[in-house]
Design a protein around this motif. Structure first.
Motif, PDB file in Angstrom:
ATOM      1  N   THR A 190     -15.445  15.040 -18.107  1.00 24.76           N
ATOM      2  CA  THR A 190     -14.711  13.804 -17.869  1.00 24.76           C
ATOM      3  C   THR A 190     -15.725  12.665 -17.921  1.00 24.76           C
ATOM      4  OG1 THR A 190     -13.195  14.963 -16.402  1.00 24.76           O
ATOM      5  CG2 THR A 190     -13.211  12.562 -16.292  1.00 24.76           C
ATOM      6  N   PHE A 191     -15.370  11.592 -18.606  1.00 28.02           N
ATOM      7  CA  PHE A 191     -16.328  10.523 -18.814  1.00 28.02           C
ATOM      8  C   PHE A 191     -16.014   9.331 -17.906  1.00 28.02           C
ATOM      9  CE2 PHE A 191     -16.125  13.160 -22.622  1.00 28.02           C
ATOM     10  CZ  PHE A 191     -17.463  13.491 -22.764  1.00 28.02           C
ATOM     11  N   SER A 192     -16.676   8.210 -18.148  1.00 25.17           N
ATOM     12  CA  SER A 192     -16.558   7.040 -17.284  1.00 25.17           C
ATOM     13  C   SER A 192     -15.102   6.679 -17.041  1.00 25.17           C
ATOM     14  CB  SER A 192     -17.297   5.855 -17.914  1.00 25.17           C
ATOM     15  OG  SER A 192     -18.679   6.108 -17.982  1.00 25.17           O
ATOM     16  N   GLN A 193     -14.828   6.251 -15.816  1.00 27.54           N
ATOM     17  CA  GLN A 193     -13.470   5.959 -15.393  1.00 27.54           C
ATOM     18  C   GLN A 193     -13.169   4.467 -15.424  1.00 27.54           C
ATOM     19  OE1 GLN A 193     -10.992   8.483 -14.410  1.00 27.54           O
ATOM     20  NE2 GLN A 193     -12.559   9.369 -15.728  1.00 27.54           N
ATOM     21  N   PRO A 194     -11.944   4.091 -15.756  1.00 23.56           N
ATOM     22  CA  PRO A 194     -11.574   2.679 -15.744  1.00 23.56           C
ATOM     23  C   PRO A 194     -11.472   2.149 -14.326  1.00 23.56           C
ATOM     24  CG  PRO A 194      -9.639   4.031 -16.168  1.00 23.56           C
ATOM     25  CD  PRO A 194     -10.819   4.965 -16.179  1.00 23.56           C
ATOM     26  N   ILE A 195     -11.673   0.854 -14.169  1.00 21.29           N
ATOM     27  CA  ILE A 195     -11.454   0.181 -12.889  1.00 21.29           C
ATOM     28  C   ILE A 195     -10.046  -0.399 -12.926  1.00 21.29           C
ATOM     29  CG2 ILE A 195     -12.182  -1.717 -11.393  1.00 21.29           C
ATOM     30  CD1 ILE A 195     -14.980  -1.427 -12.579  1.00 21.29           C
ATOM     31  N   SER A 196      -9.224   0.001 -11.973  1.00 24.11           N
ATOM     32  CA  SER A 196      -7.853  -0.508 -11.939  1.00 24.11           C
ATOM     33  C   SER A 196      -7.762  -1.655 -10.943  1.00 24.11           C
ATOM     34  CB  SER A 196      -6.870   0.605 -11.563  1.00 24.11           C
ATOM     35  OG  SER A 196      -7.181   1.140 -10.297  1.00 24.11           O
ATOM     36  N   TYR A 197      -6.931  -2.641 -11.255  1.00 25.55           N
ATOM     37  CA  TYR A 197      -6.771  -3.782 -10.354  1.00 25.55           C
ATOM     38  C   TYR A 197      -5.420  -4.436 -10.575  1.00 25.55           C
ATOM     39  CZ  TYR A 197      -8.161  -6.508 -14.481  1.00 25.55           C
ATOM     40  OH  TYR A 197      -8.228  -7.046 -15.739  1.00 25.55           O
ATOM     41  N   GLN A 198      -4.995  -5.199  -9.585  1.00 27.75           N
ATOM     42  CA  GLN A 198      -3.715  -5.887  -9.654  1.00 27.75           C
ATOM     43  C   GLN A 198      -3.694  -7.006  -8.618  1.00 27.75           C
ATOM     44  OE1 GLN A 198      -0.329  -3.754  -7.785  1.00 27.75           O
ATOM     45  NE2 GLN A 198      -1.776  -2.099  -7.362  1.00 27.75           N
ATOM     46  N   VAL A 199      -2.692  -7.858  -8.714  1.00 26.46           N
ATOM     47  CA  VAL A 199      -2.463  -8.901  -7.714  1.00 26.46           C
ATOM     48  C   VAL A 199      -1.150  -8.594  -7.011  1.00 26.46           C
ATOM     49  CG1 VAL A 199      -2.038 -11.345  -7.293  1.00 26.46           C
ATOM     50  CG2 VAL A 199      -3.747 -10.640  -8.993  1.00 26.46           C
ATOM     51  N   ILE A 200      -1.197  -8.550  -5.682  1.00 22.27           N
ATOM     52  CA  ILE A 200      -0.022  -8.272  -4.857  1.00 22.27           C
ATOM     53  C   ILE A 200       0.346  -9.545  -4.102  1.00 22.27           C
ATOM     54  CG2 ILE A 200       0.891  -6.872  -2.956  1.00 22.27           C
ATOM     55  CD1 ILE A 200      -1.258  -4.756  -3.682  1.00 22.27           C
ATOM     56  N   GLU A 201       1.589  -9.949  -4.214  1.00 27.84           N
ATOM     57  CA  GLU A 201       2.049 -11.124  -3.474  1.00 27.84           C
ATOM     58  C   GLU A 201       2.815 -10.672  -2.244  1.00 27.84           C
ATOM     59  OE1 GLU A 201       3.601 -14.532  -5.409  1.00 27.84           O
ATOM     60  OE2 GLU A 201       2.707 -14.021  -7.350  1.00 27.84           O
ATOM     61  N   ASP A 202       2.395 -11.178  -1.089  1.00 28.25           N
ATOM     62  CA  ASP A 202       3.008 -10.784   0.177  1.00 28.25           C
ATOM     63  C   ASP A 202       3.103 -12.023   1.069  1.00 28.25           C
ATOM     64  OD1 ASP A 202       3.942  -8.551   1.945  1.00 28.25           O
ATOM     65  OD2 ASP A 202       2.286  -9.270   3.172  1.00 28.25           O
ATOM     66  N   LYS A 203       4.336 -12.465   1.341  1.00 25.19           N
ATOM     67  CA  LYS A 203       4.564 -13.639   2.189  1.00 25.19           C
ATOM     68  C   LYS A 203       3.743 -14.837   1.716  1.00 25.19           C
ATOM     69  CE  LYS A 203       5.724 -10.891   6.286  1.00 25.19           C
ATOM     70  NZ  LYS A 203       5.398 -10.584   7.700  1.00 25.19           N
ATOM     71  N   ASN A 204       3.839 -15.112   0.431  1.00 27.50           N
ATOM     72  CA  ASN A 204       3.173 -16.256  -0.197  1.00 27.50           C
ATOM     73  C   ASN A 204       1.647 -16.146  -0.216  1.00 27.50           C
ATOM     74  OD1 ASN A 204       5.664 -17.606  -0.662  1.00 27.50           O
ATOM     75  ND2 ASN A 204       5.672 -18.319   1.468  1.00 27.50           N
ATOM     76  N   THR A 205       1.123 -14.965   0.082  1.00 25.73           N
ATOM     77  CA  THR A 205      -0.316 -14.722   0.002  1.00 25.73           C
ATOM     78  C   THR A 205      -0.600 -13.862  -1.225  1.00 25.73           C
ATOM     79  OG1 THR A 205      -0.538 -14.793   2.411  1.00 25.73           O
ATOM     80  CG2 THR A 205      -2.313 -13.741   1.179  1.00 25.73           C
ATOM     81  N   LYS A 206      -1.560 -14.275  -2.025  1.00 26.81           N
ATOM     82  CA  LYS A 206      -1.947 -13.505  -3.203  1.00 26.81           C
ATOM     83  C   LYS A 206      -3.161 -12.651  -2.852  1.00 26.81           C
ATOM     84  CE  LYS A 206      -0.078 -16.585  -6.743  1.00 26.81           C
ATOM     85  NZ  LYS A 206      -0.372 -17.380  -7.960  1.00 26.81           N
ATOM     86  N   SER A 418      -2.464  -5.637   7.968  1.00 26.88           N
ATOM     87  CA  SER A 418      -3.507  -6.366   8.679  1.00 26.88           C
ATOM     88  C   SER A 418      -3.604  -7.804   8.178  1.00 26.88           C
ATOM     89  CB  SER A 418      -4.853  -5.654   8.502  1.00 26.88           C
ATOM     90  OG  SER A 418      -5.884  -6.311   9.199  1.00 26.88           O
ATOM     91  N   ILE A 419      -3.483  -7.985   6.873  1.00 27.91           N
ATOM     92  CA  ILE A 419      -3.549  -9.331   6.290  1.00 27.91           C
ATOM     93  C   ILE A 419      -2.383 -10.186   6.754  1.00 27.91           C
ATOM     94  CG2 ILE A 419      -3.367 -10.603   4.107  1.00 27.91           C
ATOM     95  CD1 ILE A 419      -4.954  -8.260   2.832  1.00 27.91           C
ATOM     96  N   SER A 420      -1.195  -9.593   6.802  1.00 26.36           N
ATOM     97  CA  SER A 420       0.009 -10.348   7.167  1.00 26.36           C
ATOM     98  C   SER A 420       0.218 -10.472   8.665  1.00 26.36           C
ATOM     99  CB  SER A 420       1.244  -9.691   6.535  1.00 26.36           C
ATOM    100  OG  SER A 420       1.494  -8.418   7.130  1.00 26.36           O
ATOM    101  N   GLY A 421      -0.544  -9.702   9.443  1.00 30.02           N
ATOM    102  CA  GLY A 421      -0.348  -9.708  10.887  1.00 30.02           C
ATOM    103  C   GLY A 421       0.753  -8.795  11.357  1.00 30.02           C
ATOM    104  N   ASN A 422       1.252  -7.941  10.469  1.00 27.70           N
ATOM    105  CA  ASN A 422       2.296  -6.976  10.817  1.00 27.70           C
ATOM    106  C   ASN A 422       1.677  -5.833  11.610  1.00 27.70           C
ATOM    107  OD1 ASN A 422       4.377  -5.137  10.942  1.00 27.70           O
ATOM    108  ND2 ASN A 422       4.809  -5.133   8.753  1.00 27.70           N
TER     109      ASN A 422
END
Length: 451
Positions: A190-206, A418-422
């Protein structure tokens, strides 16, 4: 790193020559080339020079031993990281499920039965190419049903195999268990692995999320692309998933740290290396650590993609090791680091490979000894027993295990809460995690530095 020997080398040589002149003129002992004695004598001399605990090596011992066994006799009992291998002897290489088949597992008990939970299946690996994926539950290994009495032995037998036949099922809270199917896997690369990423929007926070599977040389360019996009999306929070990152190259980790840390300068202290009396202590700034192996990407270019964050949430676990632990420890003097998951592996040493190149026509043994202890700019380190997370949480809270990056996945959900305070607690469905006598991971046995 190039001035490895102490400045007082001349005085040492003078003293050595003086002693020699006072002793007898007996010829030094020579050994037949490629004999165990020939190899082990070389190993002994290298370890006396470079090894972090070289003063604990009192004498040569039995040079007639098999070299791999002899090397073990030179190690401190607490040193589980140093190792030796021969590139033409497969039996000496480091073996784990990730390198052999491209996946790893943990074990759980649920409703009186026992399962191996597939934690990940690497892209383009034998495991994934044959249908294995994160969250599947292994019920049988080579026709043998998993039970409390045998799961640990079955796991160790998997490490020794070159082919696996696994019976797996899937589970969801809505549908329950699926029908079983068999996944057959042959050992492969198995060779080098891709880096996965995304943007999640939660209560107007990116919120940016990035999963980095390993720290490879040359990865800084990928970080530039990744964080340029995250910055353009105006993220204000970042979750970094390092729970299955077993380490790699220090310069790659430094490149990521340069992007993440707010308000740093190129010459700010990043890492402190403490070696033996020969290697001494070495301090490296952010830019020095970067240039050791990532000279194609500049400090300024990395700083230009720093997103608007002053805190980072790091998902971690017992397979988080080496350069990943370095990220956690060495960012702390410069920003708030919130770790979520389980205690990390505990690899706080680094080194470089030492090659027996006495015969230019034949490949020799390669030593990977622990050479330096690692500390951050505040002289904090000594995490050989692992780094405790700020928020302790076993990712296997339920038999349904979601894909990495899925908002319902246990550790990511905890970070978003934790980010949202939930403060709502994650529902647990009577899953019991089972310990293993040995954890087979892709933990880099050597946190690599450039000598």
């Amino acid at each position: 790193m190039k001035n490895y020997l102490p400045i007082k080398l001349f005085c040492f040589l003078f003293f050595a020559l003086f002693l020699i002149s006072c002793e007898s003129t007996d010829e030094p002992i020579t050994y037949e080339e490629n004999s165990n004695e020939y190899v082990n004598n070389w190993m002994y001399n290298q370890m006396k020079r470079y090894y972090l605990w070289n003063n604990a090596i009192k004498n040569q011992g039995d040079l007639a031993l098999d070299p791999k066994e002899y090397f073990k006799t030179l190690l401190q009992s607490e040193d589980i990281y140093s190792y030796a291998l021969h590139p033409e002897k497969p039996e000496t290489t480091h073996k784990n499920l990730r390198s052999k088949f491209g996946f790893d597992v943990s074990f759980i008990a649920f409703e009186g039965k026992y399962y191996g939970v597939v934690l990940y299946a690497l892209e383009d690996s034998p495991a994934k190419n044959n249908g294995l994926q994160r969250g599947q539950l292994i019920t049988h290994v080579d026709g043998v049903e998993l039970k409390f009495e045998n799961y640990d032995n079955l796991y160790n037998s998997m490490l020794a195999e070159t082919q696996l036949d696994l019976k797996v099922v899937s589970y969801s809270a809505q549908l329950g268990f699926s029908s079983p199917k068999t996944v057959s896997i042959l050992q492969g690369f198995t060779f080098s692995q891709p880096i996965s990423y995304q943007v999640i929007e939660d209560k107007n926070t990116k919120i940016g999320y990035a999963n980095i599977p390993h720290f490879d040389v040359g990865q800084a360019q990928l970080y530039l692309q990744l964080f340029q996009e995250l910055k353009s999306k105006s993220i204000t929070e970042l979750v970094l998933d390092l729970r299955y990152n077993g380490g790699g190259d220090i310069s790659s980790a430094a490149a990521l740290s340069i992007i993440l840390a707010p308000n740093i300068k190129a010459d700010d202290l990043y890492i402190k290396f403490e070696g033996n009396q020969n290697g001494g202590n070495v301090d490296q700034s952010f830019i020095t650590a970067l240039k050791s192996n990532e000279s194609s990407v500049s400090f300024d270019a990395l700083r230009n993609v720093h997103p608007s964050i002053n805190k980072v949430y790091i998902l971690c676990g017992k397979r988080t090791a080496s350069a990943s632990e370095l990220i956690i420890n060495n960012l702390k003097p410069y920003m708030e680091v919130v770790t979520i998951g389980e205690k990390t592996f505990g690899k706080d040493v680094a080194g470089f490979p030492i090659v027996d190149d006495r015969n230019p026509d034949k490949r020799g043994w390669i030593l990977y000894p622990s050479i330096y202890k690692l500390f951050n700019a505040r002289q904090e380190g000594n995490y050989s027993k692992g780094i405790n997370p700020e928020i302790y949480l076993d990712e296997l809270q339920q038999p349904e295990v979601f894909a990495l990056g899925n908002r319902s996945e246990t550790l990511l959900q905890a970070a978003l809460n934790s980010i949202s305070g939930n403060t709502n607690k994650i529902k647990r469905e009577a899953v019991q995690s089972l310990p293993l006598s040995v954890i087979s991971t892709d933990i880099d046995p050597l946190l690599q530095i450039t000598p």
